[in-house]
Design a protein around this motif. Structure first.
Motif, PDB file in Angstrom:
ATOM      1  N   GLU A 134      46.385  40.312 -31.343  1.00 58.51           N
ATOM      2  CA  GLU A 134      46.590  41.749 -31.196  1.00 58.51           C
ATOM      3  C   GLU A 134      45.748  42.466 -32.240  1.00 58.51           C
ATOM      4  O   GLU A 134      45.653  42.009 -33.383  1.00 58.51           O
ATOM      5  CB  GLU A 134      48.071  42.083 -31.402  1.00 58.51           C
ATOM      6  CG  GLU A 134      48.426  43.523 -31.095  1.00 58.51           C
ATOM      7  CD  GLU A 134      49.912  43.791 -31.243  1.00 58.51           C
ATOM      8  OE1 GLU A 134      50.370  44.831 -30.746  1.00 58.51           O
ATOM      9  OE2 GLU A 134      50.597  42.961 -31.839  1.00 58.51           O
ATOM     10  N   PRO A 135      45.088  43.571 -31.882  1.00 60.18           N
ATOM     11  CA  PRO A 135      44.272  44.290 -32.855  1.00 60.18           C
ATOM     12  C   PRO A 135      45.060  44.614 -34.116  1.00 60.18           C
ATOM     13  O   PRO A 135      46.212  45.051 -34.057  1.00 60.18           O
ATOM     14  CB  PRO A 135      43.882  45.577 -32.095  1.00 60.18           C
ATOM     15  CG  PRO A 135      43.927  45.183 -30.670  1.00 60.18           C
ATOM     16  CD  PRO A 135      45.057  44.202 -30.554  1.00 60.18           C
ATOM     17  N   GLU A 136      44.448  44.393 -35.253  1.00 57.09           N
ATOM     18  CA  GLU A 136      45.122  44.589 -36.534  1.00 57.09           C
ATOM     19  C   GLU A 136      45.141  46.070 -36.903  1.00 57.09           C
ATOM     20  O   GLU A 136      44.204  46.809 -36.640  1.00 57.09           O
ATOM     21  CB  GLU A 136      44.380  43.795 -37.615  1.00 57.09           C
ATOM     22  CG  GLU A 136      45.044  43.836 -38.966  1.00 57.09           C
ATOM     23  CD  GLU A 136      44.293  43.011 -39.994  1.00 57.09           C
ATOM     24  OE1 GLU A 136      44.756  42.933 -41.142  1.00 57.09           O
ATOM     25  OE2 GLU A 136      43.237  42.448 -39.644  1.00 57.09           O
ATOM     26  N   LEU A 137      46.253  46.495 -37.475  1.00 59.71           N
ATOM     27  CA  LEU A 137      46.386  47.868 -37.943  1.00 59.71           C
ATOM     28  C   LEU A 137      46.521  47.850 -39.459  1.00 59.71           C
ATOM     29  O   LEU A 137      47.309  47.087 -40.016  1.00 59.71           O
ATOM     30  CB  LEU A 137      47.617  48.538 -37.321  1.00 59.71           C
ATOM     31  CG  LEU A 137      47.891  49.982 -37.758  1.00 59.71           C
ATOM     32  CD1 LEU A 137      46.786  50.907 -37.250  1.00 59.71           C
ATOM     33  CD2 LEU A 137      49.241  50.452 -37.233  1.00 59.71           C
ATOM     34  N   ARG A 138      45.729  48.695 -40.112  1.00 60.70           N
ATOM     35  CA  ARG A 138      45.781  48.789 -41.575  1.00 60.70           C
ATOM     36  C   ARG A 138      46.329  50.158 -41.949  1.00 60.70           C
ATOM     37  O   ARG A 138      45.869  51.174 -41.434  1.00 60.70           O
ATOM     38  CB  ARG A 138      44.388  48.582 -42.173  1.00 60.70           C
ATOM     39  CG  ARG A 138      43.792  47.216 -41.892  1.00 60.70           C
ATOM     40  CD  ARG A 138      42.389  47.101 -42.473  1.00 60.70           C
ATOM     41  NE  ARG A 138      41.817  45.775 -42.270  1.00 60.70           N
ATOM     42  CZ  ARG A 138      41.142  45.416 -41.191  1.00 60.70           C
ATOM     43  NH1 ARG A 138      40.939  46.280 -40.222  1.00 60.70           N
ATOM     44  NH2 ARG A 138      40.653  44.196 -41.082  1.00 60.70           N
ATOM     45  N   ALA A 139      47.295  50.156 -42.848  1.00 62.30           N
ATOM     46  CA  ALA A 139      47.950  51.402 -43.234  1.00 62.30           C
ATOM     47  C   ALA A 139      47.745  51.669 -44.717  1.00 62.30           C
ATOM     48  O   ALA A 139      47.821  50.756 -45.544  1.00 62.30           O
ATOM     49  CB  ALA A 139      49.443  51.349 -42.926  1.00 62.30           C
ATOM     50  N   THR A 140      47.472  52.913 -45.047  1.00 59.09           N
ATOM     51  CA  THR A 140      47.475  53.371 -46.435  1.00 59.09           C
ATOM     52  C   THR A 140      48.696  54.266 -46.617  1.00 59.09           C
ATOM     53  O   THR A 140      48.859  55.249 -45.907  1.00 59.09           O
ATOM     54  CB  THR A 140      46.202  54.167 -46.764  1.00 59.09           C
ATOM     55  OG1 THR A 140      45.067  53.309 -46.628  1.00 59.09           O
ATOM     56  CG2 THR A 140      46.253  54.694 -48.198  1.00 59.09           C
ATOM     57  N   VAL A 141      49.569  53.868 -47.531  1.00 56.08           N
ATOM     58  CA  VAL A 141      50.736  54.681 -47.867  1.00 56.08           C
ATOM     59  C   VAL A 141      50.418  55.394 -49.179  1.00 56.08           C
ATOM     60  O   VAL A 141      50.182  54.748 -50.205  1.00 56.08           O
ATOM     61  CB  VAL A 141      52.005  53.822 -48.000  1.00 56.08           C
ATOM     62  CG1 VAL A 141      53.203  54.692 -48.384  1.00 56.08           C
ATOM     63  CG2 VAL A 141      52.285  53.090 -46.692  1.00 56.08           C
ATOM     64  N   MET A 142      50.415  56.720 -49.156  1.00 54.58           N
ATOM     65  CA  MET A 142      49.987  57.510 -50.303  1.00 54.58           C
ATOM     66  C   MET A 142      51.094  58.476 -50.733  1.00 54.58           C
ATOM     67  O   MET A 142      51.525  59.322 -49.958  1.00 54.58           O
ATOM     68  CB  MET A 142      48.721  58.310 -49.957  1.00 54.58           C
ATOM     69  CG  MET A 142      48.233  59.217 -51.077  1.00 54.58           C
ATOM     70  SD  MET A 142      46.873  60.301 -50.534  1.00 54.58           S
ATOM     71  CE  MET A 142      45.650  59.078 -50.059  1.00 54.58           C
ATOM     72  N   ILE A 183      55.059  54.023 -33.465  1.00 50.71           N
ATOM     73  CA  ILE A 183      53.748  54.666 -33.569  1.00 50.71           C
ATOM     74  C   ILE A 183      52.643  53.626 -33.702  1.00 50.71           C
ATOM     75  O   ILE A 183      51.575  53.741 -33.079  1.00 50.71           O
ATOM     76  CB  ILE A 183      53.727  55.634 -34.762  1.00 50.71           C
ATOM     77  CG1 ILE A 183      54.686  56.804 -34.511  1.00 50.71           C
ATOM     78  CG2 ILE A 183      52.316  56.158 -35.025  1.00 50.71           C
ATOM     79  CD1 ILE A 183      54.863  57.718 -35.711  1.00 50.71           C
ATOM     80  N   ALA A 184      52.892  52.585 -34.505  1.00 47.93           N
ATOM     81  CA  ALA A 184      51.883  51.544 -34.722  1.00 47.93           C
ATOM     82  C   ALA A 184      51.522  50.839 -33.424  1.00 47.93           C
ATOM     83  O   ALA A 184      50.352  50.537 -33.170  1.00 47.93           O
ATOM     84  CB  ALA A 184      52.392  50.536 -35.756  1.00 47.93           C
ATOM     85  N   ALA A 185      52.536  50.579 -32.583  1.00 52.99           N
ATOM     86  CA  ALA A 185      52.259  49.933 -31.293  1.00 52.99           C
ATOM     87  C   ALA A 185      51.361  50.815 -30.436  1.00 52.99           C
ATOM     88  O   ALA A 185      50.436  50.328 -29.780  1.00 52.99           O
ATOM     89  CB  ALA A 185      53.571  49.637 -30.573  1.00 52.99           C
ATOM     90  N   GLY A 186      51.607  52.123 -30.457  1.00 50.33           N
ATOM     91  CA  GLY A 186      50.761  53.038 -29.706  1.00 50.33           C
ATOM     92  C   GLY A 186      49.361  53.124 -30.271  1.00 50.33           C
ATOM     93  O   GLY A 186      48.377  53.180 -29.516  1.00 50.33           O
ATOM     94  N   TYR A 187      49.233  53.122 -31.596  1.00 48.31           N
ATOM     95  CA  TYR A 187      47.920  53.139 -32.226  1.00 48.31           C
ATOM     96  C   TYR A 187      47.105  51.912 -31.803  1.00 48.31           C
ATOM     97  O   TYR A 187      45.906  52.006 -31.520  1.00 48.31           O
ATOM     98  CB  TYR A 187      48.060  53.164 -33.745  1.00 48.31           C
ATOM     99  CG  TYR A 187      48.322  54.527 -34.332  1.00 48.31           C
ATOM    100  CD1 TYR A 187      48.105  55.690 -33.601  1.00 48.31           C
ATOM    101  CD2 TYR A 187      48.779  54.653 -35.641  1.00 48.31           C
ATOM    102  CE1 TYR A 187      48.336  56.940 -34.147  1.00 48.31           C
ATOM    103  CE2 TYR A 187      49.016  55.911 -36.201  1.00 48.31           C
ATOM    104  CZ  TYR A 187      48.789  57.039 -35.446  1.00 48.31           C
ATOM    105  OH  TYR A 187      49.016  58.276 -35.990  1.00 48.31           O
ATOM    106  N   ARG A 188      47.757  50.760 -31.780  1.00 49.04           N
ATOM    107  CA  ARG A 188      47.043  49.539 -31.379  1.00 49.04           C
ATOM    108  C   ARG A 188      46.555  49.645 -29.945  1.00 49.04           C
ATOM    109  O   ARG A 188      45.433  49.247 -29.625  1.00 49.04           O
ATOM    110  CB  ARG A 188      47.957  48.321 -31.546  1.00 49.04           C
ATOM    111  CG  ARG A 188      48.259  47.947 -32.994  1.00 49.04           C
ATOM    112  CD  ARG A 188      48.981  46.616 -33.048  1.00 49.04           C
ATOM    113  NE  ARG A 188      49.297  46.209 -34.400  1.00 49.04           N
ATOM    114  CZ  ARG A 188      50.498  46.336 -34.951  1.00 49.04           C
ATOM    115  NH1 ARG A 188      51.496  46.870 -34.260  1.00 49.04           N
ATOM    116  NH2 ARG A 188      50.711  45.932 -36.190  1.00 49.04           N
ATOM    117  N   ARG A 189      47.413  50.156 -29.067  1.00 48.89           N
ATOM    118  CA  ARG A 189      47.000  50.292 -27.656  1.00 48.89           C
ATOM    119  C   ARG A 189      45.816  51.237 -27.511  1.00 48.89           C
ATOM    120  O   ARG A 189      44.965  51.052 -26.641  1.00 48.89           O
ATOM    121  CB  ARG A 189      48.180  50.796 -26.818  1.00 48.89           C
ATOM    122  CG  ARG A 189      49.274  49.769 -26.593  1.00 48.89           C
ATOM    123  CD  ARG A 189      50.241  50.232 -25.507  1.00 48.89           C
ATOM    124  NE  ARG A 189      50.929  51.464 -25.874  1.00 48.89           N
ATOM    125  CZ  ARG A 189      52.089  51.497 -26.533  1.00 48.89           C
ATOM    126  NH1 ARG A 189      52.667  50.372 -26.910  1.00 48.89           N
ATOM    127  NH2 ARG A 189      52.669  52.651 -26.810  1.00 48.89           N
TER     128      ARG A 189
END
Length: 321
Positions: free
Chosen positions: A196-204, A268-274
């Protein structure tokens, strides 16, 4: 060059290799069994058909991408990747009309790569004349080959120039009716494998009094929680302090907010990947960016990491007074 000079040249090369200098041969030729030949993808096609989008997609999938590399240098790039001790396992090279004077060298380079056992694929992006004209007109830029003529003249010249390369392509993608997300999905289907495409998150964490982060995709407001700034014994510390963090999460609604917002982010992350989105910045704010937002960011980042999302944690305003 005489036969004697040719033999001397080989002798000098052998001595240089024996002295520890880098050889110009492939890993198989130099006896380096630990060097792995990188996988190679050559991206080409019509200007305006989506070459840059395809290249960025491969870059997001972990490929080493080189834009507008002269075809004659492709074997050298692959060779350098083979010497990287596995750090460059997959290389994508964008060959476009800007390098048209080098196209005569492409077939020779491909033959060289095939002789050295390099796995390579050619991806060709094309689109209809109507779609390309609309795209060039929408950005108000001329076609690279139109010269003093019209956009359609440049498109026709480019099609003729790339005709042979298109015939050699392993994958042809017509982007006439595709948007950016659909093109990325097609590239993912070809090159992402079963992963599955990887998602990278920055928490700021940040302070509202210093302004919103300009690169934030999502913004969370923690000012509904009591401010540790007004607790004298906690004021000197930050949200990294265990006592400050405990104070924040002992407040009504703090833990519930963390749990429910984490669940929302999973959706939201699942939608971003799609949709092919690879990066997201989540900004967590309080008044000064020192106590509540820092404590919440720490917990949120840990939760996302536990869910398999690669996470980078940044405290933008924690050191400000």
């Amino acid at each position: 060059m005489t036969e004697r000079e040719h033999e001397q040249g080989h002798d000098r090369t052998d001595r240089a290799d024996g002295a520890g200098h880098v050889s110009t041969g492939t890993p198989a030729e130099t006896g380096d069994s630990t060097a792995a030949i990188p996988e190679l993808v050559i991206i080409s096609g019509m200007s305006g058909a989506g070459r840059s989008t395809a290249a960025k997609c491969l870059e997001d999938l972990g490929w080493f991408v080189v834009d507008n590399l002269p075809p004659a240098l492709i074997p050298t790039m692959v060779e350098l990747g083979a010497r990287s001790q596995g750090n460059v396992a997959r290389i994508a090279v964008v060959v476009d009309v800007r390098g048209r004077r080098f196209f005569d060298n492409l077939r020779e380079s491909l033959a060289d790569l095939e002789a050295k056992g390099v796995t390579r694929r050619i991806v060709f992006l094309e689109s209809s004349d109507d779609a390309l004209v609309r795209r060039f007109e929408s950005v108000r830029r001329p076609h690279p080959l139109q010269g003093d003529g019209r956009i359609v003249d440049g498109i026709a010249a480019e099609r003729d120039l790339l005709r042979e390369l298109r015939g050699d392509a392993d994958l042809v993608i017509d982007t006439s009716s595709l948007n950016v997300h659909e093109l990325r999905a097609k590239m993912d289907a070809q090159f992402a494998g079963d992963e599955e495409p990887e998602l990278r998150a920055t928490v700021m964490s940040f302070g509202y009094k210093y302004g919103l982060p300009v690169d934030a995709d999502l913004v969370v407001d923690c000012r509904f929680l009591p401010n540790p700034h007004w607790v004298p014994e906690l004021r000197p510390f930050t949200g990294l302090n265990e006592e400050v963090s405990a104070y924040v999460f002992d407040q009504p609604g703090a833990k519930e907010f963390l749990n429910q917002y984490t669940e929302l982010l999973q959706l939201i992350a699942a939608g971003y990947r799609r949709e092919g989105k690879r990066y997201v910045t989540i900004a967590v704010g309080c008044t000064g960016g020192k106590h509540r937002s820092v404590a919440m960011s720490e917990k949120l980042s840990a939760r996302l990491a536990s869910e398999g999302i690669e996470t980078v944690l940044v405290h933008r305003d924690m050191g400000r007074e």
